[in-house]
Design an enzyme around this catalytic site. Sequence first.
Site, short mmCIF file in Angstrom:
data_model
loop_
_atom_site.label_atom_id
_atom_site.label_comp_id
_atom_site.label_asym_id
_atom_site.label_seq_id
_atom_site.Cartn_x
_atom_site.Cartn_y
_atom_site.Cartn_z
N SER A 49 0.87 -1.18 0.00
CA SER A 49 0.00 0.00 0.00
C SER A 49 0.90 1.24 0.00
O SER A 49 2.10 1.14 0.29
CB SER A 49 -0.90 0.01 1.24
OG SER A 49 -0.11 0.21 2.40
N ASP A 84 -0.78 -1.56 -4.15
CA ASP A 84 -2.16 -1.78 -3.72
C ASP A 84 -2.87 -0.44 -3.55
O ASP A 84 -2.35 0.46 -2.88
CB ASP A 84 -2.11 -2.53 -2.37
CG ASP A 84 -3.45 -3.02 -1.91
OD1 ASP A 84 -4.32 -3.29 -2.76
OD2 ASP A 84 -3.63 -3.15 -0.68
N THR A 236 -4.97 -7.70 6.87
CA THR A 236 -5.20 -7.62 8.33
C THR A 236 -4.96 -8.97 9.03
O THR A 236 -4.40 -9.01 10.13
CB THR A 236 -6.65 -7.14 8.59
OG1 THR A 236 -6.86 -5.93 7.87
CG2 THR A 236 -6.89 -6.89 10.07
P1 13P Z 1 -7.83 -7.07 4.56
O1 13P Z 1 -6.91 -6.23 5.37
O2 13P Z 1 -9.25 -6.98 5.02
O3 13P Z 1 -7.37 -8.49 4.49
O4 13P Z 1 -7.85 -6.49 3.09
C1 13P Z 1 -6.67 -6.49 2.32
C2 13P Z 1 -6.85 -5.79 1.04
O5 13P Z 1 -7.89 -5.85 0.42
C3 13P Z 1 -5.72 -5.03 0.51
O6 13P Z 1 -6.08 -4.31 -0.62
#
Ligand code: 13P
Length: 291
Positions: A49, A84, A236
């Site tokens: 990200s 991302d 997450t």
């Molecule tokens: P989570 O953190 O809910 O697993 O989502 C990850 C995600 O979609 C990253 O783009």
Amino acid sequence: MLVNAKEMLDKARAGKYAVGQFNINNLEWTKAVLLTAQELNSPVILGVSEGAGKYMTGFETVSAMVAAMDKSLGITVPVALHLDHGTYEGCYKCIKAGFTSIMFDGSHFPIEENIAKTTELVNVAHGLGLSIEAEVGAIGGEEDGVIGKGECADPQECKQIAELGVDFLAAGIGNIHGVYPDNWEGLSFETLDAINKTLVESVGEVPLVLHGGTGIPDDQITKAISLGVAKINVNTECQLVFAEATRGYVEAGKDKQGKGFDPRKLLNPGFEAIKAKVKEKMELFGSVGKA
Ligand code: 13P
């Protein structure tokens, strides 16, 4: 082996399995994901990200670390290094830094602006051999300060964006980032089915991307894959198991025994926990042995 994500996701879509995108935060994360992919002979996508990129001192640091680690660990399975939820500017930074794949998240723009910016970035990315993901219908929850509501994407807008030549498409189907609240209604398979059918009839079998992989029940994951999802993002859940394993180590007083404070020891339970979580997800997604 660093590659773009197009071929691995086209193969996944055709073979009715999904490739996991696991977001990375540091060296331990990256090493855990790469080693697990290699052990299971699975293709994998490392997600970064904009916030995680900044934390690791910039996309150039990330790119250099991943390229060097891929080489020094002798990784032979296909690995894509993917931005991302990229901003327009972030996409250009990652292209320059040597990423093999980008996501342009224009879902918060009016559809005309999303189309204009996606068109430009598709041309630039493809011209340089990168793959590109686009998004329609904001994914809910909070990620790096960006809050989305968990919309369901409009199939016609998905068609408009897919026609631009994006390699894989994230379409909101009620999914959200982070842990799902108790009153979450689950994925909208009606929306997913409508999007998939609209795309198959117009542009073809575009691999669909399911964001917010954390906490989606196994049966919903399997059903989503049967309806065209070929990439599933997990972030997450790895953070939660890392934190839990680290807490267990500290609460057991192990950091105070001998040289237990050594970061190589202190971070090891978390590292092993990520490996186990990535293995569990690769088995569920069906990507084991598909490298
Ligand atoms: P989570 O953190 O809910 O697993 O989502 C990850 C995600 O979609 C990253 O783009």
